[in-house]
Design a protein around this motif. Structure first.
Motif, PDB file in Angstrom:
ATOM      1  N   ILE A 233      20.053  -6.193  -1.649  1.00 49.45           N
ATOM      2  CA  ILE A 233      18.720  -5.708  -1.291  1.00 49.45           C
ATOM      3  C   ILE A 233      18.471  -4.373  -1.972  1.00 49.45           C
ATOM      4  CG2 ILE A 233      17.168  -5.014   0.577  1.00 49.45           C
ATOM      5  CD1 ILE A 233      17.962  -7.813   1.042  1.00 49.45           C
ATOM      6  N   LEU A 234      17.324  -4.274  -2.624  1.00 50.55           N
ATOM      7  CA  LEU A 234      16.843  -2.981  -3.120  1.00 50.55           C
ATOM      8  C   LEU A 234      15.685  -2.591  -2.221  1.00 50.55           C
ATOM      9  CD1 LEU A 234      16.971  -0.741  -5.335  1.00 50.55           C
ATOM     10  CD2 LEU A 234      15.238  -2.047  -6.574  1.00 50.55           C
ATOM     11  N   ARG A 235      15.793  -1.435  -1.623  1.00 51.74           N
ATOM     12  CA  ARG A 235      14.807  -0.999  -0.649  1.00 51.74           C
ATOM     13  C   ARG A 235      14.117   0.267  -1.150  1.00 51.74           C
ATOM     14  NH1 ARG A 235      16.510   1.472   5.112  1.00 51.74           N
ATOM     15  NH2 ARG A 235      14.492   1.538   6.146  1.00 51.74           N
ATOM     16  N   ILE A 236      12.801   0.222  -1.101  1.00 46.82           N
ATOM     17  CA  ILE A 236      12.019   1.398  -1.504  1.00 46.82           C
ATOM     18  C   ILE A 236      11.161   1.795  -0.318  1.00 46.82           C
ATOM     19  CG2 ILE A 236      10.496   2.410  -3.238  1.00 46.82           C
ATOM     20  CD1 ILE A 236      11.041  -0.049  -5.011  1.00 46.82           C
ATOM     21  N   GLN A 237      11.416   2.976   0.187  1.00 46.77           N
ATOM     22  CA  GLN A 237      10.651   3.455   1.342  1.00 46.77           C
ATOM     23  C   GLN A 237       9.456   4.287   0.864  1.00 46.77           C
ATOM     24  OE1 GLN A 237      14.282   5.251   3.221  1.00 46.77           O
ATOM     25  NE2 GLN A 237      13.490   4.257   5.051  1.00 46.77           N
ATOM     26  N   GLN A 238       8.398   4.265   1.649  1.00 47.01           N
ATOM     27  CA  GLN A 238       7.216   5.097   1.387  1.00 47.01           C
ATOM     28  C   GLN A 238       6.795   4.998  -0.077  1.00 47.01           C
ATOM     29  OE1 GLN A 238       8.939   8.791   2.893  1.00 47.01           O
ATOM     30  NE2 GLN A 238       7.632   8.611   4.709  1.00 47.01           N
ATOM     31  N   VAL A 239       6.489   3.788  -0.489  1.00 46.07           N
ATOM     32  CA  VAL A 239       6.187   3.544  -1.901  1.00 46.07           C
ATOM     33  C   VAL A 239       4.994   4.378  -2.368  1.00 46.07           C
ATOM     34  CG1 VAL A 239       7.183   1.236  -1.931  1.00 46.07           C
ATOM     35  CG2 VAL A 239       4.749   1.534  -1.380  1.00 46.07           C
TER      36      VAL A 239
ATOM     37  N   MET B 294      19.380   5.648 -10.001  1.00 47.10           N
ATOM     38  CA  MET B 294      18.476   5.440  -8.860  1.00 47.10           C
ATOM     39  C   MET B 294      17.964   6.782  -8.346  1.00 47.10           C
ATOM     40  SD  MET B 294      19.033   2.611  -6.000  1.00 47.10           S
ATOM     41  CE  MET B 294      20.240   3.437  -4.988  1.00 47.10           C
ATOM     42  N   PRO B 295      16.660   6.904  -8.100  1.00 46.91           N
ATOM     43  CA  PRO B 295      16.141   8.157  -7.527  1.00 46.91           C
ATOM     44  C   PRO B 295      16.861   8.471  -6.218  1.00 46.91           C
ATOM     45  CG  PRO B 295      14.348   6.748  -8.262  1.00 46.91           C
ATOM     46  CD  PRO B 295      15.592   5.931  -8.372  1.00 46.91           C
ATOM     47  N   LYS B 296      17.080   9.749  -6.005  1.00 46.56           N
ATOM     48  CA  LYS B 296      17.853  10.176  -4.830  1.00 46.56           C
ATOM     49  C   LYS B 296      17.102   9.909  -3.537  1.00 46.56           C
ATOM     50  CE  LYS B 296      21.414  12.428  -6.854  1.00 46.56           C
ATOM     51  NZ  LYS B 296      21.554  11.513  -7.983  1.00 46.56           N
ATOM     52  N   GLU B 297      15.803   9.992  -3.590  1.00 45.61           N
ATOM     53  CA  GLU B 297      15.016   9.823  -2.367  1.00 45.61           C
ATOM     54  C   GLU B 297      14.269   8.493  -2.392  1.00 45.61           C
ATOM     55  OE1 GLU B 297      14.137  14.612  -1.771  1.00 45.61           O
ATOM     56  OE2 GLU B 297      12.479  13.226  -2.064  1.00 45.61           O
ATOM     57  N   ARG B 298      14.107   7.918  -1.240  1.00 44.84           N
ATOM     58  CA  ARG B 298      13.291   6.729  -0.966  1.00 44.84           C
ATOM     59  C   ARG B 298      13.920   5.431  -1.453  1.00 44.84           C
ATOM     60  NH1 ARG B 298       8.891   5.812  -3.192  1.00 44.84           N
ATOM     61  NH2 ARG B 298       9.100   7.071  -5.080  1.00 44.84           N
ATOM     62  N   PHE B 299      14.861   5.472  -2.361  1.00 44.32           N
ATOM     63  CA  PHE B 299      15.459   4.254  -2.891  1.00 44.32           C
ATOM     64  C   PHE B 299      16.871   4.077  -2.320  1.00 44.32           C
ATOM     65  CE2 PHE B 299      12.791   2.732  -6.483  1.00 44.32           C
ATOM     66  CZ  PHE B 299      11.850   3.737  -6.473  1.00 44.32           C
TER      67      PHE B 299
ATOM     68  N   ARG C 171       0.858  -1.178   0.000  1.00 46.66           N
ATOM     69  CA  ARG C 171       0.000   0.000   0.000  1.00 46.66           C
ATOM     70  C   ARG C 171       0.896   1.229   0.000  1.00 46.66           C
ATOM     71  NH1 ARG C 171      -5.144  -1.200   0.521  1.00 46.66           N
ATOM     72  NH2 ARG C 171      -5.731  -3.207   1.437  1.00 46.66           N
ATOM     73  N   ARG C 172       0.375   2.312  -0.505  1.00 46.98           N
ATOM     74  CA  ARG C 172       1.124   3.570  -0.525  1.00 46.98           C
ATOM     75  C   ARG C 172       1.644   3.895   0.876  1.00 46.98           C
ATOM     76  NH1 ARG C 172      -2.868   7.805  -3.021  1.00 46.98           N
ATOM     77  NH2 ARG C 172      -4.320   6.339  -2.071  1.00 46.98           N
ATOM     78  N   GLY C 173       2.919   4.268   0.936  1.00 48.69           N
ATOM     79  CA  GLY C 173       3.524   4.632   2.214  1.00 48.69           C
ATOM     80  C   GLY C 173       4.280   3.499   2.893  1.00 48.69           C
ATOM     81  N   GLN C 174       4.063   2.268   2.432  1.00 47.54           N
ATOM     82  CA  GLN C 174       4.776   1.146   3.033  1.00 47.54           C
ATOM     83  C   GLN C 174       6.169   1.019   2.434  1.00 47.54           C
ATOM     84  OE1 GLN C 174       1.925  -2.130   2.421  1.00 47.54           O
ATOM     85  NE2 GLN C 174       1.415  -2.011   4.611  1.00 47.54           N
TER      86      GLN C 174
END
Lengths: 111, 115
Positions: free
Chosen positions: B76-82, B60-65, B14-17
């Protein structure tokens, strides 16, 4: 900069030939060709290195003209299994290893 | 010799996870690459890693990734606040070296869907 592939899509009957082109506006060191079927991972076909070499893999071959900054993939006597989207990935310097992929060419083979 | 392994194959968030995508390279391969593919589009380079080092993260995007490849364990590829725009197939590839003659072998991908 993303290489340009042409055509974007092609439909063939089994047994016909096809050519897929990959052109870059920048000098290239190598070109990597992959085939991807829907919902699956890209599968490696071949690499061509600077030097204008040609390579072959069964009935699929390719050429690389570094002066024209272009590579072509040749599929002869196409089989149903050749259907998929073909991508070229380009590398502009030795060891750069960051592949820049074209937008893909969708190949459909009909019986 | 097992190929490149990725898990999970499908991930719904869900958005934000947060989303965590894992990649185990082929045996003997110490170079890992992450690519993103939007529907009906080509593969876009994100990041290139070697063990414990990020070599090139220009895609890679500077933020959230963020990405890592620890000494032990998978990359590991981590995406915050999807967000919904993160929905895509994420492919990992590995190679044994950076010689131009060494190809990159792709894993089966993780299909991320953000609701």
């Amino acid at each position: 900069q993303q290489p340009v592939q042409s055509p974007q899509a092609v439909i063939l009957r089994e047994g016909e030939d096809a050519v897929i082109n990959c052109s870059s506006s920048k000098a290239l060191y190598s070109v990597h060709w992959y085939r991807q079927k829907h919902g699956e991972a890209p599968v490696f076909l071949m690499i061509l290195l600077k030097g204008g070499e040609q390579k072959g893999h069964e009935k699929i071959s390719a050429s690389f003209n570094e002066k024209k900054q272009q590579s072509s993939l040749y599929l002869t006597a196409s089989q149903l299994s050749y259907s998929g989207t073909y991508f070229c990935g380009t590398e502009k310097a030795q060891g750069a290893q960051k592949l820049v992929f074209g937008q893909g060419t969708r190949l459909t083979i009909n019986p | 010799n097992a190929g490149v392994m990725q898990n999970p194959r499908h991930l719904v968030r869900r958005r934000g996870q947060e989303a965590r995508l894992r990649c185990s390279p082929m045996k003997g391969h110490s170079h890992v690459y992450w690519y993103r593919q939007l529907p009906e589009e080509g593969l876009k380079f994100m990041v290139y890693l070697q063990k414990e080092n990020i070599i090139d993260e220009s895609g890679m995007p500077k933020e959230r990734f963020s990405a890592e490849f620890p000494k032990e364990g998978p990359s590991i590829l981590r995406i915050q606040q999807v967000v919904r725009g993160d929905s895509a197939a994420y492919f990992c590839a590995s190679s044994p070296s950076i010689r131009a003659s060494d190809t990159q072998y792709f894993g089966p991908g993780t299909r991320l869907t953000v609701l």
